[in-house]
Design an enzyme around this catalytic site. Structure first.
Site, mmCIF file in Angstrom:
data_model
loop_
_atom_site.group_PDB
_atom_site.id
_atom_site.type_symbol
_atom_site.label_atom_id
_atom_site.label_comp_id
_atom_site.label_asym_id
_atom_site.label_seq_id
_atom_site.Cartn_x
_atom_site.Cartn_y
_atom_site.Cartn_z
ATOM 1 N N GLU A 41 32.753 21.737 40.022
ATOM 2 C CA GLU A 41 31.840 21.100 39.296
ATOM 3 C C GLU A 41 30.945 21.981 38.323
ATOM 4 O O GLU A 41 30.216 22.911 38.610
ATOM 5 C CB GLU A 41 30.952 20.382 40.163
ATOM 6 C CG GLU A 41 29.912 19.565 39.562
ATOM 7 C CD GLU A 41 28.780 18.691 40.491
ATOM 8 O OE1 GLU A 41 28.283 17.867 40.084
ATOM 9 O OE2 GLU A 41 28.725 19.211 41.426
ATOM 10 N N LYS A 110 30.584 11.390 36.634
ATOM 11 C CA LYS A 110 30.003 11.086 37.964
ATOM 12 C C LYS A 110 29.067 9.979 37.983
ATOM 13 O O LYS A 110 27.872 9.695 37.175
ATOM 14 C CB LYS A 110 29.187 12.463 38.144
ATOM 15 C CG LYS A 110 28.390 12.616 39.484
ATOM 16 C CD LYS A 110 27.775 13.900 39.911
ATOM 17 C CE LYS A 110 27.486 14.259 41.226
ATOM 18 N NZ LYS A 110 26.937 15.472 41.478
ATOM 19 N N CYS A 144 31.546 15.827 43.828
ATOM 20 C CA CYS A 144 30.103 16.154 44.681
ATOM 21 C C CYS A 144 29.869 15.245 45.372
ATOM 22 O O CYS A 144 30.180 14.679 46.554
ATOM 23 C CB CYS A 144 29.305 17.171 43.873
ATOM 24 S SG CYS A 144 28.275 18.217 45.035
#
Length: 259
Positions: A41, A110, A144
């Protein structure tokens, strides 16, 4: 499918340094002839969030030029981690995926921003799923903090994904959560999990590494150390079908009651 996970130590707020390091590591990984390479990431900037207006990649163009070119040169699929991308509506934490020809295969921003690291103050959340195909295989890409939301993972798996790719900057103090959550996501979704974390430090955090490939039964195929390295492992997609037939979770679901 042979997969190489590039566990980088990211230079804080230095895109030029990180692009050079990623290119070098991808070329090194490609020598092993993997089918797919994945990065962590925010690998171009790290969590230098206060300077993203200056260092984010406009439209992901610089990232696309490098990753597309490398994918085409080596004939390898690249899940190009995620980067800070400057969009019309602000800056997003976006994953880009390229197939063996270098063509874009997927894109995901995200959805769940991590307030503990102040992402919500500097980033705009995504609004779409991270589904894509590589070599005809249905895949999903998430980032994540997303792994703490099993319903979001299941939304992808319910559409047929067999491999879940995760790019992360997961801190060392919560490394036990990293492993437990990833194993749980593999077991409950009967899929392969390919999770690439970063290592090293930034001014506020130490990151845990321990990138993983986990099979649909929850068994660890391979696991990295806490240091910079390239982790390689092989997955066999027939295993997904075997496990899903043995315990038919997806056919036994009753989503009409899941409110």
């Amino acid at each position: 499918m042979k997969i190489a996970l590039i566990q980088l130590d990211i230079a804080f707020g230095k895109p030029e340094v990180n692009y050079a390091a990623a290119e070098r590591k991808i070329r090194e990984a490609a020598a092993g002839r993997p089918d797919c390479i994945i990065l962590p990431e925010l690998w171009t900037t790290g969590y230098d969030l206060t300077r993203l207006d200056d260092i984010a990649d406009p439209g992901g163009q610089a990232t696309a030029a490098l990753m597309s070119g490398l994918a085409r040169e080596y004939g390898v699929n690249i899940v190009a981690g995620s980067i800070a991308a400057r969009q019309a509506n602000g800056i997003t934490n976006t994953m880009y995926v390229y197939d063996r020809s270098g063509a874009p295969a997927g894109e995901y921003s995200k959805l769940h921003l991590f307030k503990l690291m102040e992402e919500h103050l500097y980033l705009q959340p995504g609004s779409a799923k991270g589904l894509f195909k590589l070599d005809g295989i249905s895949c999903a890409g998430l980032i994540c903090y997303d792994i703490r939301f099993p319903e979001w993972v299941r939304a992808h798996m319910a559409e047929g994904a067999e491999i879940l790719f995760i790019s992360a900057e997961w801190p060392l103090p919560r490394l036990s959560h990293w492993r437990a959550l990833l194993i749980s996501r593999a077991i409950e979704n009967q899929c392969f999990v390919v999770a690439c974390n970063r290592v090293g430090d930034d001014p506020a955090n130490t990151f845990g590494g321990h990138s993983l490939i986990i099979d649909p039964w929850g068994d660890i195929v391979c696991e990295a150390s806490g240091h910079e390295e390239i982790l390689s492992g092989e997955i066999y997609l027939a295993r997904v079908r075997e496990v899903r037939e043995q315990i038919p979770v997806f056919t036994d679901r009753r989503p009409e009651f899941y409110v």
